[in-house]
Design an enzyme around this catalytic site. Structure first.
Site, PDB file in Angstrom:
ATOM      1  N   ASP A  19      -7.840   2.879  -5.963  1.00 31.56           N
ATOM      2  CA  ASP A  19      -8.995   2.848  -5.072  1.00 31.56           C
ATOM      3  C   ASP A  19      -9.748   4.176  -5.173  1.00 31.56           C
ATOM      4  OD1 ASP A  19     -10.779   2.834  -3.030  1.00 31.56           O
ATOM      5  OD2 ASP A  19      -9.376   2.215  -1.476  1.00 31.56           O
ATOM      6  N   ASP A  34      -1.200  -1.447  -3.880  1.00 29.73           N
ATOM      7  CA  ASP A  34      -2.507  -1.708  -3.270  1.00 29.73           C
ATOM      8  C   ASP A  34      -3.149  -0.417  -2.746  1.00 29.73           C
ATOM      9  OD1 ASP A  34      -4.421  -3.549  -2.321  1.00 29.73           O
ATOM     10  OD2 ASP A  34      -3.504  -3.585  -0.334  1.00 29.73           O
ATOM     11  N   GLY A  63      -9.137  -5.622   8.276  1.00 31.18           N
ATOM     12  CA  GLY A  63      -8.988  -5.879   9.715  1.00 31.18           C
ATOM     13  C   GLY A  63      -9.800  -7.102  10.096  1.00 31.18           C
ATOM     14  N   SER A  93       0.863  -1.189   0.000  1.00 33.18           N
ATOM     15  CA  SER A  93       0.000   0.000   0.000  1.00 33.18           C
ATOM     16  C   SER A  93       0.898   1.238   0.000  1.00 33.18           C
ATOM     17  CB  SER A  93      -0.858  -0.007   1.259  1.00 33.18           C
ATOM     18  OG  SER A  93      -0.020   0.140   2.393  1.00 33.18           O
ATOM     19  N   ASN A 103      -6.956 -10.754  -1.038  1.00 35.42           N
ATOM     20  CA  ASN A 103      -5.919  -9.973  -0.352  1.00 35.42           C
ATOM     21  C   ASN A 103      -5.890 -10.274   1.145  1.00 35.42           C
ATOM     22  OD1 ASN A 103      -5.815  -8.807  -2.852  1.00 35.42           O
ATOM     23  ND2 ASN A 103      -6.124  -6.710  -2.144  1.00 35.42           N
ATOM     24  N   GLY A 159      -9.393 -10.148   3.259  1.00 36.04           N
ATOM     25  CA  GLY A 159      -9.481 -11.606   3.382  1.00 36.04           C
ATOM     26  C   GLY A 159      -9.246 -12.118   4.802  1.00 36.04           C
ATOM     27  N   GLU A 213     -12.065  -0.267  -8.199  1.00 35.22           N
ATOM     28  CA  GLU A 213     -12.885  -0.599  -7.024  1.00 35.22           C
ATOM     29  C   GLU A 213     -14.223   0.120  -7.077  1.00 35.22           C
ATOM     30  OE1 GLU A 213     -10.760  -0.817  -3.338  1.00 35.22           O
ATOM     31  OE2 GLU A 213     -12.492  -0.181  -2.171  1.00 35.22           O
TER      32      GLU A 213
END
Ligand code: G3H
Ligand code: ZN
Length: 283
Positions: free
Chosen positions: A101, A79, A181, A47, A233, A213, A131
Site C-alpha cells: 500500500d 494486506d 469500515g 494486515s 476485500n 467491501g 494501490e
C-alpha cells in the site's frame, strides 16, 4: 490451480474471489467452514496489525492445516503492508500474495517502491497487489454519518495505466468511492462505476481489486464485478459478526465461561457472513 489461475478464471467468467481478513483461529474457522460448504476457493487476508497479534508463522501454519482439514483451496495475502521487511518475511515464509500500500506516497515514489517489491516477489512466484488512489479510514470504524469521499482520492485512470506499465504488478487496488469500515446505516456511498469503466479501459488484464467491501450495496458489487473487479476485500462485516456472536453469550444471565463453549457462536456468525459474501461474489 494457483491464485493467478483462479483470478484469470474469475476475469474470464466475470465473478470475484473474496478476500476475508482474520486474526484469530475462530475467524479463520468460520471462513473455512463457509468455503467448505460452498466448495469455493478463498483468499485470506492479514494486515500488519492482524499479524502483530497472530504472528506470521502462526497464520501460515493455521491456513495450511485448515486447507487440509476442510479440503479448501486457500491463499494468503499480506494486506496493506507499507514496510519492506514484513513484505519480505511474508514472501519468504510462503504467502501467495502481498499487497503493498503505497497510496500515501507520491506516484513516483509509489512506483519506485512497488517495482522493488515486484522484483523480489516474482522471483518466488508471489503475486503483488499495488494501490493507486487513496482508500480512506480503517476496518474498525463504524460511522454515524455519511462518509464523504474526496474527488482527489479517486484513482486517476492514467495514473493506474502508468503504474501498471512501470511496476509490473499483478493486481491493482483502486479507489472508486469505496472506503474501509461501514456507515451505521449499512450503506456505503454509491461506487463510482463510471470511474471503474475508465480505469478498466486503461488497465487491460491486470486484476482489479475492490477494498472496503463491507457495507457496499449489493447492486454496486454485482455491477463492479461485471465491469472488471475480480477480488473483493471484506473485514469490518466479519469483525461485527464475530462480536455479535460473543455478545449473544455475554448478554445472557447465565453466560458460558468456557471459551470452547461460547466461541462456536462467533464462528457460526462469521461463517454465515462469509457464505453471504461468497454467494454475492459468485456467478
Ligand atoms: O483490506 C481490507 C479490506 O479493504 C476491508 O474493508 O473492512 O470495509 O470490509 P472493510
Ligand atoms: Zn483494504
Amino acid at each position: 490451480m494457483n491464485l493467478k489461475s483462479y483470478l484469470k478464471e474469475a476475469q474470464k467468467k466475470q465473478y470475484a474471489l473474496g478476500q476475508f481478513n482474520f486474526s484469530t483461529l475462530e475467524q479463520l474457522r468460520g471462513i473455512f467452514l463457509a468455503a467448505q460448504e460452498l466448495k469455493k476457493p478463498i483468499i485470506l487476508g492479514t494486515s500488519p496489525g492482524e499479524i502483530s497479534y497472530l504472528g506470521i508463522k502462526e497464520a501460515i501454519a493455521l491456513v495450511e492445516i485448515s486447507k487440509e482439514k476442510y479440503k479448501v483451496n486457500a491463499f494468503l495475502n499480506l494486506d496493506h503492508a507499507k514496510d519492506f521487511d514484513i513484505i519480505k518475511e511474508a514472501i519468504d515464509y510462503g504467502y501467495s500474495a502481498v499487497h503493498f500500500d503505497g497510496s500515501y506516497l507520491t506516484l513516483e515514489e509509489n512506483i519506485k517502491k512497488t517495482k522493488e517489491i515486484v522484483e523480489y516477489a516474482h522471483k518466488k512466484n508471489v503475486l503483488v497487489e499495488g494501490e493507486v488512489g487513496a482508500i480512506k479510514t480503517e476496518s474498525s470504524k463504524i460511522y454515524n454519518q455519511k462518509f464523504k469521499i474526496n474527488e482527489e482520492d479517486l484513482t486517476q485512470p492514467e495514473d493506474a495505466r502508468r503504474f501498471i506499465e512501470e511496476t509490473g504488478v499483478d493486481s491493482l487496488a483502486i479507489s472508486i468511492g469505496n472506503f474501509h469500515g461501514i456507515e451505521l446505516k449499512g450503506k456505503n456511498p454509491k461506487l463510482r462505476l463510471d470511474r471503474l469503466t475508465e480505469i478498466k479501459k486503461k488497465t487491460g488484464k491486470t486484476f482489479l481489486v475492490l477494498h472496503g467491501g463491507s457495507g457496499t450495496r449489493k447492486e454496486d458489487i454485482k455491477k463492479a464485478i461485471k465491469l472488471g473487479i475480480v477480488k473483493i476485500n471484506i473485514n469490518t462485516e466479519l469483525r461485527i459478526a464475530y462480536y455479535q456472536g460473543l455478545k449473544r453469550n455475554f448478554q445472557k444471565k447465565n453466560f458460558e465461561l468456557a471459551p470452547y463453549k461460547y466461541l462456536p457462536l462467533a464462528i457460526k456468525k462469521v461463517k454465515e457472513k462469509t457464505i453471504e459474501k461468497i454467494k454475492l461474489f459468485s456467478l
